[in-house]
Every structure is written in C-alpha cells, then in structure tokens.
Design a protein around this motif. Structure first.
Motif, mmCIF file in Angstrom:
data_model
loop_
_atom_site.group_PDB
_atom_site.id
_atom_site.type_symbol
_atom_site.label_atom_id
_atom_site.label_comp_id
_atom_site.label_asym_id
_atom_site.label_seq_id
_atom_site.Cartn_x
_atom_site.Cartn_y
_atom_site.Cartn_z
ATOM 1 N N PRO A 133 1.113 1.639 1.165
ATOM 2 C CA PRO A 133 0.905 1.365 -0.263
ATOM 3 C C PRO A 133 0.404 2.602 -0.999
ATOM 4 O O PRO A 133 -0.394 3.393 -0.474
ATOM 5 N N ASP A 134 0.884 2.768 -2.200
ATOM 6 C CA ASP A 134 0.480 3.859 -3.091
ATOM 7 C C ASP A 134 0.747 5.241 -2.504
ATOM 8 O O ASP A 134 0.073 6.216 -2.858
ATOM 9 N N SER A 135 1.728 5.338 -1.627
ATOM 10 C CA SER A 135 2.076 6.660 -1.099
ATOM 11 C C SER A 135 2.938 7.450 -2.066
ATOM 12 O O SER A 135 3.075 8.676 -1.925
ATOM 13 N N ASP A 140 3.389 2.049 -8.496
ATOM 14 C CA ASP A 140 3.694 2.278 -7.078
ATOM 15 C C ASP A 140 5.211 2.170 -6.929
ATOM 16 O O ASP A 140 5.779 1.073 -6.952
ATOM 17 N N LEU A 141 5.886 3.292 -6.775
ATOM 18 C CA LEU A 141 7.346 3.318 -6.817
ATOM 19 C C LEU A 141 7.994 2.667 -5.611
ATOM 20 O O LEU A 141 9.189 2.347 -5.644
ATOM 21 N N LEU A 142 7.247 2.460 -4.530
ATOM 22 C CA LEU A 142 7.815 1.888 -3.313
ATOM 23 C C LEU A 142 7.454 0.418 -3.129
ATOM 24 O O LEU A 142 7.783 -0.177 -2.098
ATOM 25 N N ALA A 143 6.788 -0.186 -4.106
ATOM 26 C CA ALA A 143 6.321 -1.567 -3.937
ATOM 27 C C ALA A 143 7.482 -2.533 -3.711
ATOM 28 O O ALA A 143 7.423 -3.396 -2.827
ATOM 29 N N ASP A 144 8.536 -2.416 -4.498
ATOM 30 C CA ASP A 144 9.678 -3.322 -4.322
ATOM 31 C C ASP A 144 10.301 -3.168 -2.945
ATOM 32 O O ASP A 144 10.760 -4.152 -2.342
ATOM 33 N N LEU A 145 10.332 -1.950 -2.434
ATOM 34 C CA LEU A 145 10.917 -1.702 -1.119
ATOM 35 C C LEU A 145 10.058 -2.323 -0.024
ATOM 36 O O LEU A 145 10.575 -2.982 0.885
ATOM 37 N N ARG A 146 8.752 -2.133 -0.096
ATOM 38 C CA ARG A 146 7.870 -2.699 0.933
ATOM 39 C C ARG A 146 7.899 -4.228 0.903
ATOM 40 O O ARG A 146 7.846 -4.885 1.937
#
Length: 858
Positions: free
Chosen positions: A176-178, A194-200
């Motif tokens: 998260p929040d990377s 957080d640009l990767l939230a949907d992916l995670r």
C-alpha cells in the motif's frame, strides 16, 4: 511445393491486370512518370477493365513466415520486441485460446509471442484485423546499437506461458502507498492518490486490463487525489483535486514498470449521492509529485522545465512531475483540461533496460516482402491486409520518392527538433517544429496557435504516420508521441464519470412526455449558456477567490486560458497522432483518448433533442432531421466537414473498441446512414448544401468540395469499419451514397474543366431554402476557386465502388493541373492549397495506392 496459403505470388504491392492500358492508361502512366500529355475529355476511352482479386485466404500452416518486424538495434542485449501486424479474417483470437505465433531472430532462435488485439473487422466473428505481437528476444550477435535488424513472425500455435514478474516488482505492486501521487492547494492542504489501489484490490469497475500475457501485462487504474485529511470551512479543502488514470505495465523478468499517467480536471458530476465526481472549474495547485520507495528511479520520456529535482524524505524518493513555480505563484488547470506523462520506474541497476523501453527501442514495424515460400508477408502493403486506419487502405510504397534511410533521417531531424522544443520549453521560430508557436506555460506546452478553428489545411490529414511505418522509424513514432501530448494540453475536453470512464451519452438521456431527450449541449465542450447538466457553472469558488485575493495566479494563466479546444471542423488535428500511436504501437492512452473523443462526437452529433420543448443543438444530427422535415428530402442538407470529422472519430473508435461498445454504437451509425440518404441531393448527388453569406454575395446555398471530401472519407470509414462483412444492406446503401457524392465531384457540375480540379465552392440552389434547388445546372458565376489538396480520395472511393475509369481520368487531369506528380516523382508543390504546411501526401494515400495497384508488373 505445398499449396500456396495466402495469395497469388505477385511482386509486393501489385495487382495483375488482364489487359494492357490503352489511351487513358498510357496518359496516366505518362503523368505518373512526369511526362507532359495533351488532350481533353474527348480522348477518354472506357477500357481500363477491373482490378482482379487474389485467391482467398486458405489459412496458415506450421512454420509459415507470417510477417517481419524491423527496427534499429536497441542499446541493450535483450529486450521486449513489439510491433503491430494486420491480419486476414479469422486468424485471431483462436477458439482454443492459444497464441498463434512465435518470433524467430536472424540466428534461428525462437521466442514465444504474446498477441494483443489492436483493432477488429466490422463483423465481430471475423476477429482482429490488426494485432500487436510481443516477444522477449535477444539482439543478434554482432549487431551494434542502431544497426538495422529484423525478426520474423512464425505461425506456430501454442499454449501461452504464464506471466512472470520479479520479486521487487511484485513487492512494489502489493505494498500500500508504494506509488502515490500528491498535490497541494492554495492553503497548503495535501491531496493524495494511491495509484495501485485498484490493482491490489482487483477493483472490478475501475481496473481495466489493456494487455495480458507472458511478455507484458498492462492495467489502467483510476483515482482522485483526495484531501488528506479533509478540512471544513472557508480555508478548507475541496472534495477532491484532479483525477488520474495510471497505466501500469509489468515486463517479464524485468525490475522496472512502465508508468503512464493522465491527469484531468473533467469530472462530470453525474453521481448526485457523492461529491467525489463533482466538477471543480478552474483549479489551482502548487505542485504535483510522485512518491516512490527508496531504491527506485524514475525516468520521464520528455522532461520539461516544469519537471522538478527529485529529493528523499524518510526512505522515500519524491519526484516532482510539476514543480512549484516559486514566488508564491500557483499552477492553473483549466476546466476539462488534461495532460499525460510517460515514465518508467526501475530498481537501481536496471536503468539502461528501463530507459530503452521508455524510448521505444523495442518497437518494430511490419515490412513488405516475400517469405521463404515466396508468399507475400502480412503488412500494411499487402493487398490481403489493407487495414491501416478506419479507411482500411493499403499503404503505398514510397521508394519512388526517397530511400528508407533518407526518410528515417528526415524523421529523426524533425523528432530531435521537436523534442528540443518541448524539453527546453523555449520557442524559437523554426519551420521544422511548426506549428509549435508558443513557449511552455507551466505544466503545459500547447501545440499550435490559440484558435481552435485555425483556418487552413495544415494537419487536416486523412492519413498520418505512413512514412514512419514504411521506413520503420523509431523517431518518427516518438514525434507523434510528443504531438499527442502537446495537442492534449491545448484541447480541454476531459469528461469522465465517477469511475474514470469516458463520457457516455446513455448516462445523460432523460425520459420525457414527448420521448427521450438529451439535456447536453455539446459542441465538443459544453455550451453552458444553453444548459449545464454537469454543474460546471456551480463549482466551489473559495479557493479561486483566495488565489485572486493573494495575487498568486501564474504569469502564464492568461496565455494558457486563451487556447481554445480544437473544434469539430478541425477535429482531426486532435486525433491524428492518437491514430498513429494506436495503429503502429497499440498505445493504451491513445486508444482511450480516441474513445473519449468518439463519445463526445456522438453526443455532439446526437439524434436526441435537448429539451422537453424540442430544443436542438444547431450543429447536431437532430437539427438536420428537422431541416429535412421542414424543407423536404433529397435536396442536400446542412452537413459539412464538422459532422464529417465527428463521424470519422466515431468510426476510428469503433475499429479499436470491444464488441460490447460497438454494439452500443451501431444504431447511431445506422441513423447516420439513413440521415445522409434522406438528405443527399437526388438531382446533384451532393450531400452538403449550406446557405453561405460569405460567398456569391449571399445568393446561394453552397457545396464546399473539401467538406464533401471529408464527409466521403468518414462515410467510407463507416462502410469499411462498421458494416463491411457485417451488414451487406448497409454496406450497399453507403456505396450508393458515395457513388452519387463522388460522381458529383467529377461531373460537369462539380468539376472545373478549365482548372482540371473540383470547384472549391459550387452554388446548389437559392439562399432561401424554401425555394427549390438547382437541378443539373449551375448558374453563371456559381463557382469559386478549386481544390487539389483534400479531394484526392474521392477518385479512390468512387473507382473502388463503381470500377468506372472516368475517376482515373479525372485523377490524371488533376495531377497535371496541380503541377505535382502523383507517382513516381517528388511532391514538391507544397504551396498548393491554403497554406505551405503539407497535406499533399497525407491526403493522397488512397489514390497513390490505387495507382501502384494498377501499375503493370515489370
């Protein structure tokens, strides 16, 4: 020798004719060779015959050479090769889910290929007509960076391998929040995403899969930059700041990801239950920073003066994508503005491999030629696969004009000059970078002059990117990347819903007592004085007021605000580079941008009324329906180049979108066909008939030949991309429309015999539309000027449909009259038309291709 599987063994790009060209053929060939010929229409003879068709596609056999991809050798020893290839019907996707190709290098080494759909045939059952082929390959032994190399695509169906990413990339994606994008407002409040939230979270609505396979996997996420934390009151936070689409690509066994970002200020306010999609109006922000873990490095494809210096904080690395201006000034993002940036994010030690990918060094281009079995490889030049752009025309061979090496040199020179302009941000008058005519303005460096309807034929091109494809030029492709970026920064048409999806007409249709209506007044952007369902006129103003009170507006604000969106009559200027990047690179941002422009085009040319009371947009399709109801059918309609480019844009998106989206769009295209059928002049054949006060002293309603040509181009695209092979009836109806329209252009009423070109303006009837149109005559003095720049394609459309050689005769006349050569020879008369900035080749592709098809072997 085994049975031939693709087509008759012809020389690349030729069609055999069953006869020898007689007087007309000899004359045309003399013009093509640069020889002067005399004679007029009285020498015309109808003896051209017809083009012959090769045998049908019979399918590939194992180890067949399907295509070849050519490129300059990258700086790295191994890389992800990718390139687009046109296909015959029914090749991909396969019912068994297998991947059909492998890639062979010059040493004989094989690599499995991942295949992605770029565009589709009109009939969904026929599958993809263009695919992207990807493979992890090695640079040939002994090849130095920059050497010309090639890889062969081989038919070899196989079960695709599973995706594979490194542990470092996996950790980045799962933490998260990377990968956080952040900004600050006038009061110093922070907003983050957080640009990767949907992916995670595998978000089912906002996570869009763009590529999936063993070589590359790409997804698009969507987030708002939200206040962290929210603060109430007159010096508090907005409900959100910009929206951001993140395109994240992982590569097999690579310690880097590709990261493309689209930032927008075009929330549509469609969800009443939340403020997270509320529009913001003009937006001010201090900076825009990307926060990444320590040990990771960010490279940007085209850094600008607004790019800041990275710095470290508490184990993270901060990369200012848009750095603060300084002096307390803030950046300004206009309503509906958007911009994008292209990056790679890599682990320390992978910089060379990551930057090689960022600079498109692995991008190959399919090329013509014969395989080992003597069969023509699939390419844009193969008559079996004429699938470039929605017009689906076979590209001509340009070796008559210059060598591929010379072409690449010219493209490289233009790229380097354009790259210098954007990276320096400085404007220095230079024909090589025209039409860049302003310096950078904070985050933006707009392409072109400020007016959205800039007059002239510059960049009004039916085709682009053909020299890049033909010469296999990395730099040519990358110049279109820069153009796409800079045009986007001056074309504020962002309109996205709560989930980050592009505007949809269906979401705004309202039921009424007199039928459904669409309370949206779109002329590419909303005309708020007529209606504002989005709420753009009622946005929070307290932060804007604070900026004004403190005098913190950027110095560039007035200049940037002066740039108009590109209007419908010139919309191709906004879409041309996205088309090239789609057909030559399967670029995800470009494809999504084309979909947005297509959706806006459909709403701008809607068949719905705009109110219960029956109000309609003056430029919409419903207004033309009213015109026909008021003045009668078969008399020409007020439909010009504006609707032409809107239809072209919709057809472009239809080619590249999913079957579900196409099914939604198909009824609109059917209505367009019916509308043109009803309105087209029964007597003259013209589609356009518009009262014009600026011509003929305001006496007549007028046909403008370039507008008619743009409409023809759009309708040909609809025929070829939407209905060919899917609806024979609609295909035939469009053929009839085009036959009449192109016939009008070459007939005695539309053709200027003295100039050997179509009239630019032709009077079709009295200015008063209650009076009947002229029939089979034009009054004395009822023509003005001529055109030999944008009307070339009509010869092609008309000839391909009718096989009437009179179209070729007219092409011969225009080639002579224009003072330029079609083929072979140099197209040197750049002054023909309205400005000195090209359009010759860009609008002659179809007729050049036809001429080469009609050339005799040997």
């Amino acid at each position: 020798m085994r049975q031939q599987t693709i087509q008759s063994r012809l020389k690349p790009g030729r069609v055999r004719l069953p006869f020898n060209p007689a007087p007309l053929g000899a004359s045309l060939l003399m013009v093509l060779l640069g020889c002067s010929v005399g004679g007029g229409e009285e020498h015309f003879e109808n003896n051209w015959g017809t083009l012959t068709e090769g045998p049908p596609f019979l399918g590939f056999e194992t180890d067949d050479e399907v295509a070849v991809l050519r490129l300059a050798a990258p700086r790295v020893a191994s890389f992800a090769l990718r390139g687009t290839v046109p296909l015959p019907k029914g090749v991909f996707p396969r019912s068994d889910g297998s991947s059909p190709f492998v890639v062979r290098d010059s040493m004989g080494n094989l690599s499995e290929a991942q295949v992605e759909i770029v565009s589709r045939y009109a009939n969904d059952n026929d599958g993809a007509d263009v695919v992207e082929v990807l493979a992890a390959v090695a640079r040939p032994s002994g090849a130095l960076p920059g050497d010309r190399i090639e890889y062969t695509v081989i038919w070899s169906p196989h079960v695709p391998a599973a995706p594979r990413i490194t542990s470092a990339v996996e950790q980045l994606l799962e933490t998260p929040d990377s990968l956080v994008l952040r900004t600050r407002d006038v009061f110093g409040h922070s907003y983050t995403a957080d640009l990767l939230a949907d992916l995670r979270n595998s978000e089912p609505i906002e996570l869009k899969v763009k590529r999936a396979g063993p070589v590359a996997n790409q997804v698009r996420t969507f987030e708002n930059l939200e206040p962290a934390p929210p603060v109430a009151g007159g010096t508090g936070t907005l409900p959100h700041m910009m929206g951001v689409h993140a395109y994240i690509t992982t590569w097999r066994d690579e310690d880097f990801i590709s990261l493309d970002l689209r930032i927008h200020n075009g929330h549509d306010g469609g969800q009443a239950a939340t403020d997270q999609d509320d529009p913001l109006g003009k937006l001010y922000f201090d900076d825009l920073e990307l926060v990444v873990p320590g040990g990771w490095t960010l490279f940007q494809a085209y850094p600008t003066p607004s790019t800041g210096t990275p710095y470290a904080v508490a184990g993270s690395k901060i990369w200012p994508i848009v750095a603060p201006i300084g002096g307390g000034k803030l950046h300004m993002l206009p309503r509906q503005a958007m911009f994008h940036r292209r990056f790679v994010l890599c682990r320390v030690g992978s910089e060379a491999r990551a930057s090689s990918t960022l600079f498109e060094e692995g991008l190959g281009f399919c090329s013509s030629g014969l395989g080992t079995e003597g069969v023509e490889r699939l390419s844009w030049w193969n008559q079996l696969t004429p699938r470039y752009y929605p017009q689906n025309v076979r590209l001509p061979d340009f070796s008559y004009q210059e060598s591929r090496t010379t072409s690449r040199t010219h493209l490289k020179d233009r790229f380097e000059a354009t790259r210098e302009a954007i990276t320096s941000g400085i404007y220095v008058p230079n024909e090589t970078i025209w039409p860049i005519v302003y310096p950078a303005m904070g985050w933006a460096h707009p392409w072109g002059p400020k007016p959205g309807g800039m007059h002239g034929g510059a960049e009004i091109n039916f085709w682009d990117g053909f020299k890049t494809a033909w010469s296999a030029s990395n730099e040519g492709y990358r110049r279109f990347q820069i153009n796409h970026r800079m045009v986007t920064e001056r074309h504020p048409t962002a309109l996205y819903d709560f989930h980050g999806d592009a505007h949809k007409l269906e979401a705004w249709v309202q039921p009424g007592q007199n039928g459904d209506y669409l309370p949206v007044y779109l002329f590419m952007i909303p005309w708020l004085s007529l209606g504002d369902p989005f709420g753009f006129g009622n946005t929070p103003s307290f932060q804007r007021n604070a900026v004004a009170a403190q005098g913190r507006q950027p110095d560039y604000e007035g200049n940037l605000a002066g740039f108009q969106h590109i209007d419908s009559e010139h919309l191709i200027r906004a879409t041309r580079s996205a088309k090239v990047l789609t057909w030559l690179g399967n670029d995800a941002i470009s494809k999504d941008d084309l979909r947005l422009q297509a959706e806006i085009s459909r709403s701008s040319f809607s068949f719905f009324k705009q109110s219960e009371a029956g109000a309609v947009i003056s430029t919409g399709a419903a207004r033309i329906v009213q015109h026909i109801e008021e003045f009668g059918a078969g008399d020409g309609i007020p439909m010009d180049r504006g609707p032409g480019w809107l239809i072209d844009t919709a057809a472009t998106a239809y080619a590249i979108e999913s079957p579900a989206w196409r099914a939604k769009m198909r009824p609109w295209f059917e209505k367009v066909v019916a509308l043109v059928e009803d309105g087209q002049s029964d007597c003259m054949g013209a589609i356009m008939s518009v009262p014009k006060t600026a011509h003929f002293n305001g006496e007549y309603r007028v046909l403008q030949s370039i507008s008619e040509a743009i409409l023809q181009n759009a309708l040909w695209s609809v025929r070829s991309t939407v209905f060919e092979g899917a609806s024979p009836t609609l295909e035939a109806r469009l053929a009839n429309i085009l036959t009449k329209s192109t016939g009008a252009m070459i007939g005695p009423l539309g053709w200027n015999t003295g100039e050997g070109q179509p009239n630019f303006y032709t009077a079709l009837g009295p200015f008063d539309q209650n009076l009947p149109a002229f029939c089979n005559f034009v009054p004395s003095g009822g023509t003005e000027l001529t055109d030999s720049v944008q009307t070339w394609s009509g010869f092609y459309w008309g000839y391909l449909i009718t096989r009437d050689p009179f179209y070729l005769y007219r092409a011969t006349q225009m080639a002579q009259a224009a003072g330029t050569l079609l083929y072979p020879g140099s197209l040197t008369s750049r002054g023909v038309g309205m400005d000195p900035h090209g359009g010759d080749l860009e609008n002659r592709i179809a007729i050049l291709s036809l001429i080469q098809d009609l050339s005799l072997d040997g």
